[in-house]
Design an enzyme around this catalytic site. Structure first.
Site, PDB file in Angstrom:
ATOM      1  CD  GLU A  47      -2.754   1.328   2.410  1.00 31.70           C
ATOM      2  OE1 GLU A  47      -2.797   0.417   3.252  1.00 31.70           O
ATOM      3  OE2 GLU A  47      -3.420   2.379   2.488  1.00 31.70           O
ATOM      4  NE  ARG A 272       4.087  -7.752  10.689  1.00 36.46           N
ATOM      5  CZ  ARG A 272       3.455  -7.081   9.721  1.00 36.46           C
ATOM      6  NH1 ARG A 272       2.474  -7.619   9.039  1.00 36.46           N
ATOM      7  NH2 ARG A 272       3.821  -5.856   9.437  1.00 36.46           N
ATOM      8  CE  LYS A 282       3.101   0.065   4.835  1.00 34.74           C
ATOM      9  NZ  LYS A 282       2.614  -0.026   3.442  1.00 34.74           N
TER      10      LYS A 282
HETATM   11  P1  ATP Z   1       2.916  -2.357   8.126  1.00 33.62           P
HETATM   12  O1  ATP Z   1       2.347  -3.343   9.082  1.00 33.62           O
HETATM   13  O2  ATP Z   1       4.370  -2.077   8.293  1.00 33.62           O
HETATM   14  O3  ATP Z   1       2.119  -1.087   8.019  1.00 33.62           O
HETATM   15  P2  ATP Z   1       1.635  -3.507   5.873  1.00 33.62           P
HETATM   16  O4  ATP Z   1       1.485  -4.962   5.938  1.00 33.62           O
HETATM   17  O5  ATP Z   1       0.431  -2.707   6.139  1.00 33.62           O
HETATM   18  O6  ATP Z   1       2.884  -3.080   6.722  1.00 33.62           O
HETATM   19  P3  ATP Z   1       1.746  -3.416   3.036  1.00 33.62           P
HETATM   20  O7  ATP Z   1       2.124  -2.278   2.186  1.00 33.62           O
HETATM   21  O8  ATP Z   1       0.352  -3.870   3.010  1.00 33.62           O
HETATM   22  O9  ATP Z   1       2.203  -3.043   4.491  1.00 33.62           O
HETATM   23  O10 ATP Z   1       2.720  -4.623   2.772  1.00 33.62           O
HETATM   24  C1  ATP Z   1       2.997  -5.146   1.490  1.00 33.62           C
HETATM   25  C2  ATP Z   1       3.382  -6.591   1.626  1.00 33.62           C
HETATM   26  O11 ATP Z   1       4.503  -6.734   2.482  1.00 33.62           O
HETATM   27  C3  ATP Z   1       2.255  -7.396   2.222  1.00 33.62           C
HETATM   28  O12 ATP Z   1       2.121  -8.596   1.476  1.00 33.62           O
HETATM   29  C4  ATP Z   1       2.696  -7.666   3.634  1.00 33.62           C
HETATM   30  O13 ATP Z   1       2.191  -8.874   4.099  1.00 33.62           O
HETATM   31  C5  ATP Z   1       4.226  -7.681   3.499  1.00 33.62           C
HETATM   32  N1  ATP Z   1       4.859  -7.291   4.757  1.00 33.62           N
HETATM   33  C6  ATP Z   1       4.640  -6.166   5.463  1.00 33.62           C
HETATM   34  N2  ATP Z   1       5.362  -6.169   6.610  1.00 33.62           N
HETATM   35  C7  ATP Z   1       6.075  -7.316   6.619  1.00 33.62           C
HETATM   36  C8  ATP Z   1       7.007  -7.917   7.529  1.00 33.62           C
HETATM   37  N3  ATP Z   1       7.362  -7.320   8.677  1.00 33.62           N
HETATM   38  N4  ATP Z   1       7.528  -9.118   7.208  1.00 33.62           N
HETATM   39  C9  ATP Z   1       7.189  -9.724   6.054  1.00 33.62           C
HETATM   40  N5  ATP Z   1       6.323  -9.222   5.161  1.00 33.62           N
HETATM   41  C10 ATP Z   1       5.751  -8.043   5.425  1.00 33.62           C
END
Ligand code: ATP
Ligand code: MG
Length: 575
Positions: A47, A272, A282
């Site tokens: 996102e 994760r 984020k």
């Molecule tokens: P955050 O929790 O940091 O806000 P998010 O999951 O909302 O991250 P996205 O932009 O939706 O952020 O993430 C894009 C992809 O990266 C998704 O498939 C998500 O599952 C993966 N992702 C995000 N954080 C991690 C992490 N700590 N480890 C592994 N994969 C991750």
């Protein structure tokens, strides 16, 4: 916190071959069964509401890595369904970071917002088969009706609207007749489902906001839950790889795809990445930026790709780290020392060595001719002979590290002290014969030394042994530089571990940045380009800062230290 150093399920990694893991096994098994006509098609779906971090790197390596390994392709898809938090700045940074990590999405750059019309059609389809309805409850009421983990929810009073009325209202939602939050479109599933995600989740909400791509064309936006699975389906994704928190959403995604009768990717969840001394959310990283705890998303202390790149990390080190931690189904926390180790291992092979003095003290060699300058030969990288040699100027006045001198050496200190000898790297053995102090404050201003001309490195008599070798620069030739030393951004292994009445911000390390402004570096570094990495002998790996460094005012970031055996001895001694 369940902590493990090696990364659960990770095979001992040599860095040569990627270790096997359960997702690779699933993909291999699907291929051997002839599923998806033998295709492997993954995607990385960020996102654009912040910069990518090292956790995202794990997901990027996994998705692009599996596609490459099995002859498939991987899309870059921006999941841009929430205009109030998204921005083109983030889109651009994400593109740059994925490319920098070494992955290529070719022409497959997609946006969930490009599917808004198709998603709207899907919504109409669900209304027509009686599986979606317009609801007039506001957000608080919806929450109240939803029930809890132990109590079933209650049906919305608007649940039984006719198809005709639902179609009319939904079209008027799109036409802009209603205020933000006044109405939603909800899936009609089961308010008593043990899975709260199945209790008539919201599919569309009214939001009069300008979107970074679609402008003001839309005033209704699909929720992440309604957009995500359908976007994967539209792109013919075979394996929708996501993190564990979406496991409970899978039945909902399956339900949408089944009701719509469209291509059904297989969702696979993995744990994760969590890192010690680090936050990887984020929302929290945005807070650090907005509240100026750091200088920006690319502050070298940030766990963002932009931050660690500026710090001096290489894509190779990050990819090796991601291989090494493996892919597991259970959440755990990886020791940040493992990330640092991956960088050290990579730069040890590749970074040219130079000499730099961070906290200088002047050394005058009394018996060295005043005007003489020698060009001494130095090795660029003892790990790689092909990197060759260079010349380093040596003269009567030098700088050495304050730390490498002790007026009263403690037991076990073998470097310079009055009456003692050390070897200067690539040069001569010197002996300290006097200490000059500032009469005002007693601080050491100068060390008087003599050198033994017979001991030049590489010469026939150079093999006289002394107990220590230290680095130095020639005062007349060295360049001034600023060096920034970094420590962890948080003082606690788990930044969330805080006393009752405070939050994670209380664990911020007030000493995470130390700026040294009186450093001196080898003259060769006049040509150092932003982003270049060097080993400063005995001190660590350093990177020319890409923002603040200029040829006349060099700035280096310490990417990672070398292991310092002396610091360890001292620490053990202190107890
Ligand atoms: P955050 O929790 O940091 O806000 P998010 O999951 O909302 O991250 P996205 O932009 O939706 O952020 O993430 C894009 C992809 O990266 C998704 O498939 C998500 O599952 C993966 N992702 C995000 N954080 C991690 C992490 N700590 N480890 C592994 N994969 C991750
Ligand atoms: Mg997300």
């Amino acid at each position: 916190m369940n902590r493990n150093l090696a990364g659960e399920d990770a095979k001992a990694s040599t860095g040569e071959t990627a270790p096997s893991h359960f997702i690779r096994n699933i993909v291999a098994e699907d291929l051997s069964q002839g599923k998806n006509e033998g295709r492997v098609h993954t995607r990385f779906p960020p996102e654009p509401n912040g910069y990518l971090h090292i956790g995202h790197a794990k997901s990027i390596c996994l998705n692009f890595g599996l596609a490459a390994e099995f002859g498939g392709v991987c899309n870059l898809r921006f999941d841009d369904t929430n205009p109030s938090k998204e921005d083109v700045e983030y889109v651009e940074s994400i593109r740059e970071d994925v490319r920098w990590l070494g992955f290529d999405w070719g022409s497959r750059e997609y946006y969930a917002s490009d599917y808004f019309e198709q998603l709207y059609e899907f919504a109409l389809q669900l209304i027509k088969i009686g599986k979606a309805y317009v609801c007039d409850l506001n957000a608080d009421e919806i929450r109240e009706y939803r029930g809890t983990l132990t109590e079933p929810g209650r049906n919305s009073p608007f649940r039984d609207r006719s198809t005709v009325e639902n179609l009319d209202l939904f079209q008027r939602m799109r036409a802009g007749e209603f205020a933000d939050g006044a109405r939603t479109l909800r899936a009609k599933i089961d308010m008593a489902s043990p899975n709260i995600n199945m209790r008539d989740p919201v599919m569309y909400r009214v939001l009069h906001a300008v979107h970074h791509r679609t402008g003001d064309r839309w005033c209704i936006y699909p929720t992440y839950d309604f957009a995500h699975g359908q976007s994967d389906s539209i792109e013919s994704i075979t394996h929708s790889i996501c993190t564990l928190e979406f496991e409970d959403h899978r039945p909902l995604y399956d339900w949408f795809l089944d009701q719509l009768g469209i291509h059904h990717p297989q969702q696979v969840e993995f744990a994760r990445l969590n890192l010690t001394y680090t936050v990887l959310s984020k929302r929290k990283l945005l807070q650090l930026v907005q509240q100026s705890y750091v200088t920006g998303w690319d502050d070298p202390r940030m766990p963002t790709i932009a931050g660690i790149r500026r710090r001096g990390y290489t894509p190779e080190a990050i990819r090796n780290f991601c291989d090494r931690i493996g892919v597991a189904k259970r959440n755990s926390t990886v020791d940040i020392a493992m990330l640092e180790h991956s960088l050290r291992e990579d730069l040890n092979k590749r970074a040219p060595r130079v000499m730099a003095v961070l906290r200088p003290v002047k050394v005058v060699i009394d018996n060295y001719p005043e005007q003489q300058v020698e060009e001494l030969e130095a090795v660029n990288n003892p790990e790689d002979a092909s990197m060759g040699r260079r010349r380093v100027p040596f003269s009567r006045v030098l700088y050495i590290e304050q730390d490498d001198f002790r007026e009263e050496p403690p037991k076990g200190f073998f470097r310079l002290s009055p009456g003692r000898e050390v070897r200067l790297r690539y040069a001569y053995i010197i002996k300290c014969v006097g200490v000059v102090k500032d009469p005002q404050n007693g601080e050491i201003t100068e060390l008087r030394c003599t050198y033994d001309p017979e001991t030049k490195s590489g010469s026939s008599q150079s093999n006289r042994k002394v107990k220590a070798t230290i680095h130095w620069v020639s005062a007349a030739h060295a360049l001034p530089a600023e060096v920034r030393l970094y420590d962890h951004l948080f003082t606690k292994e788990d930044p969330e571990e805080v006393p009752h009445d405070t939050d994670w911000l209380a664990n911020i390390n007030p000493k995470s940045l130390e700026r040294l402004t009186a450093c001196r570096v080898e003259p060769l570094l006049a040509n150092a380009k932003p982003g270049e990495r060097y080993q400063f002998e005995r001190l660590g790996y350093f990177c020319v800062d890409s923002e603040d460094s200029s040829p006349n005012a060099l700035v280096f970031n310490r990417a990672v230290t070398l292991r310092d055996t002396w610091a360890k001895v001292e620490k053990e001694r202190r107890g």
